[in-house]
Design a protein around this motif. Structure first.
Motif, PDB file in Angstrom:
ATOM      1  N   ALA A   9      46.553  46.964  31.546  1.00  0.00           N
ATOM      2  CA  ALA A   9      46.201  48.110  32.381  1.00  0.00           C
ATOM      3  C   ALA A   9      44.824  47.964  33.019  1.00  0.00           C
ATOM      4  O   ALA A   9      44.488  48.721  33.939  1.00  0.00           O
ATOM      5  CB  ALA A   9      46.265  49.403  31.562  1.00  0.00           C
ATOM      6  N   GLY A  10      44.035  46.996  32.558  1.00  0.00           N
ATOM      7  CA  GLY A  10      42.713  46.791  33.141  1.00  0.00           C
ATOM      8  C   GLY A  10      42.635  45.585  34.051  1.00  0.00           C
ATOM      9  O   GLY A  10      41.607  45.354  34.688  1.00  0.00           O
ATOM     10  N   ARG A  11      43.736  44.835  34.166  1.00  0.00           N
ATOM     11  CA  ARG A  11      43.679  43.574  34.908  1.00  0.00           C
ATOM     12  C   ARG A  11      43.380  43.773  36.383  1.00  0.00           C
ATOM     13  O   ARG A  11      42.573  43.047  36.967  1.00  0.00           O
ATOM     14  CB  ARG A  11      45.000  42.829  34.723  1.00  0.00           C
ATOM     15  CG  ARG A  11      45.085  41.478  35.424  1.00  0.00           C
ATOM     16  CD  ARG A  11      44.042  40.509  34.925  1.00  0.00           C
ATOM     17  NE  ARG A  11      44.123  40.246  33.498  1.00  0.00           N
ATOM     18  CZ  ARG A  11      43.294  39.472  32.824  1.00  0.00           C
ATOM     19  NH1 ARG A  11      42.281  38.899  33.465  1.00  0.00           N
ATOM     20  NH2 ARG A  11      43.434  39.289  31.520  1.00  0.00           N
ATOM     21  N   ALA A  12      44.019  44.743  37.028  1.00  0.00           N
ATOM     22  CA  ALA A  12      43.804  44.942  38.470  1.00  0.00           C
ATOM     23  C   ALA A  12      42.348  45.299  38.759  1.00  0.00           C
ATOM     24  O   ALA A  12      41.739  44.769  39.691  1.00  0.00           O
ATOM     25  CB  ALA A  12      44.747  46.016  39.005  1.00  0.00           C
ATOM     26  N   LEU A  13      41.778  46.205  37.956  1.00  0.00           N
ATOM     27  CA  LEU A  13      40.390  46.589  38.152  1.00  0.00           C
ATOM     28  C   LEU A  13      39.462  45.410  37.867  1.00  0.00           C
ATOM     29  O   LEU A  13      38.480  45.178  38.584  1.00  0.00           O
ATOM     30  CB  LEU A  13      40.036  47.779  37.259  1.00  0.00           C
ATOM     31  CG  LEU A  13      38.604  48.317  37.367  1.00  0.00           C
ATOM     32  CD1 LEU A  13      38.292  48.762  38.790  1.00  0.00           C
ATOM     33  CD2 LEU A  13      38.397  49.483  36.387  1.00  0.00           C
ATOM     34  N   TYR A  14      39.777  44.647  36.839  1.00  0.00           N
ATOM     35  CA  TYR A  14      38.971  43.477  36.483  1.00  0.00           C
ATOM     36  C   TYR A  14      38.922  42.485  37.638  1.00  0.00           C
ATOM     37  O   TYR A  14      37.845  41.992  38.012  1.00  0.00           O
ATOM     38  CB  TYR A  14      39.571  42.819  35.248  1.00  0.00           C
ATOM     39  CG  TYR A  14      38.871  41.560  34.778  1.00  0.00           C
ATOM     40  CD1 TYR A  14      37.649  41.633  34.120  1.00  0.00           C
ATOM     41  CD2 TYR A  14      39.454  40.313  34.958  1.00  0.00           C
ATOM     42  CE1 TYR A  14      37.007  40.491  33.669  1.00  0.00           C
ATOM     43  CE2 TYR A  14      38.822  39.166  34.505  1.00  0.00           C
ATOM     44  CZ  TYR A  14      37.604  39.260  33.861  1.00  0.00           C
ATOM     45  OH  TYR A  14      36.978  38.128  33.419  1.00  0.00           O
TER      46      TYR A  14
END
Length: 347
Positions: free
Chosen positions: A134-139
């Motif tokens: 769930a944090g990959r896109a923001l990362y």
């Protein structure tokens, strides 16, 4: 909330901030490597509103939608009065200059139970351990890769038969922002031999040989220390060498042998300190120069690309020169029209 992935099924979960918008903003700073500390009101922990951080524990950070986005590990915990928190700590929170940090925290504490300059706060330092789905896109949006430009020196052509004598790495962003350097000399391995031709060449380089062999340490001590240094840097790290097939091969072998990690990342269950397959500076320089393959070579580049740093065969000098080259090549790359297309069939 979605189920936590293994091995974090029993981990404590929390969100930075007190609104979905602030959650996302602060999470972005963590994922970008700009936020490595936080502080909360001691009263909230005493009242059971939050679990007290504990050094060595790994917690799951939620995004603005309440989804598990990242894993952090607490490094240290200290209780201080709010007005005793120094800029050296507030800077680690990555939320702006001290005056801004103080104003925003006063407002935060005021709307969450009250503020007083004498109030006790829990000051926590942490490091990012893993980015979850769930944090990959923001990362990918906020993280700035740090390129670990590395040069090695050895007593022969291959790690299968010879020893690495020294290496040095320069940690740098594509825009030239420097994040540090690492340099080490290594003892020769008792299970390896020296190469006669290589040693004859070293005999012509006495100054470089002295720098390469002075104060040597065992690889079993150096390589884990290097891996820890890489991990301590913010954001994703990418290995760079010129050429990858030589320096990269040596570093991959020694990291695998002595630190349980690799130069490459992939579907491995071992410790991964680098992202992707790395960059061969030799190949990058050749293609971006628009030169035919037989005209590739690091010596073909102008001296200004190296920052006029001489190639001395001292690992740190050569790594610094190659770091300058990388920055210059990225300037060329950014000037090219981007290539976009449909999703590749590659799996």
């Amino acid at each position: 909330m979605a189920n936590l992935p293994s091995p974090y099924t029993d981990a404590i979960t929390f969100s930075f901030g007190d609104s979905p918008e602030l959650n996302e903003q602060l999470l972005g700073l963590v994922l970008a490597g700009k936020k490595t500390a936080t502080c909360g009101a001691l009263r909230d922990y005493q009242q059971g509103k939050e679990a007290m951080p504990v050094a060595g524990r790994r917690d799951v950070v939620l995004n603005g939608a309440g989804e598990p986005a990242a894993v952090i590990e607490t490094l240290s915990v200290e209780i201080r009065r709010f007005d005793h928190v120094e800029p050296s700590f507030s800077d680690l929170e990555g939320e702006g200059p001290y005056a801004q940090w103080r104003a925003e925290h006063e407002a935060y504490f005021t709307r969450n139970g009250g503020f007083s300059p004498e109030m006790d706060v829990v000051c926590e330092r942490f490091k990012l351990i893993e980015v979850l789905a769930a944090g990959r896109a923001l990362y990918n949006q906020v993280a700035s890769p740090i390129f670990i430009v590395t040069d090695i020196e050895s007593d022969g052509p291959t790690p299968l038969h010879n020893s690495m004598l020294s290496f040095a790495s320069v940690a740098i962003e594509a825009d030239g922002t420097l994040h540090g350097e690492f340099e080490a000399q290594l003892t020769q391995r008792p299970d390896r031999t020296t190469n006669e031709q290589t040693m004859a060449w070293w005999a012509t380089q006495p100054e470089a040989w002295e720098a390469t062999t002075a104060n040597a340490e065992a690889p079993a001590l150096v390589m884990p220390r290097f891996a820890d240094w890489v991990e301590s840097l913010p954001g994703p790290k990418v290995f760079v060498a010129a050429p990858m097939i030589f320096d990269g091969l040596w570093m991959d072998h020694y990291l695998d042998e002595f630190a349980g990690t690799r130069v490459l990342s992939g579907p491995f269950k071992t410790r991964q300190i680098f992202r992707g397959g790395g960059i061969c500076l030799y190949t990058m320089a050749g293609t971006l120069r628009g030169a035919p393959y037989l005209d590739w070579g690091m010596s073909k580049l102008p001296a200004e690309f190296y920052g006029h740093i001489a190639h001395t065969h001292k690992a740190i000098d050569d790594a610094r020169g190659f770091a300058h080259v990388l920055v210059e090549l990225f300037k060329i790359s950014r000037a090219l029209p981007p290539i976009t297309g449909s999703k590749s069939d590659f799996r």
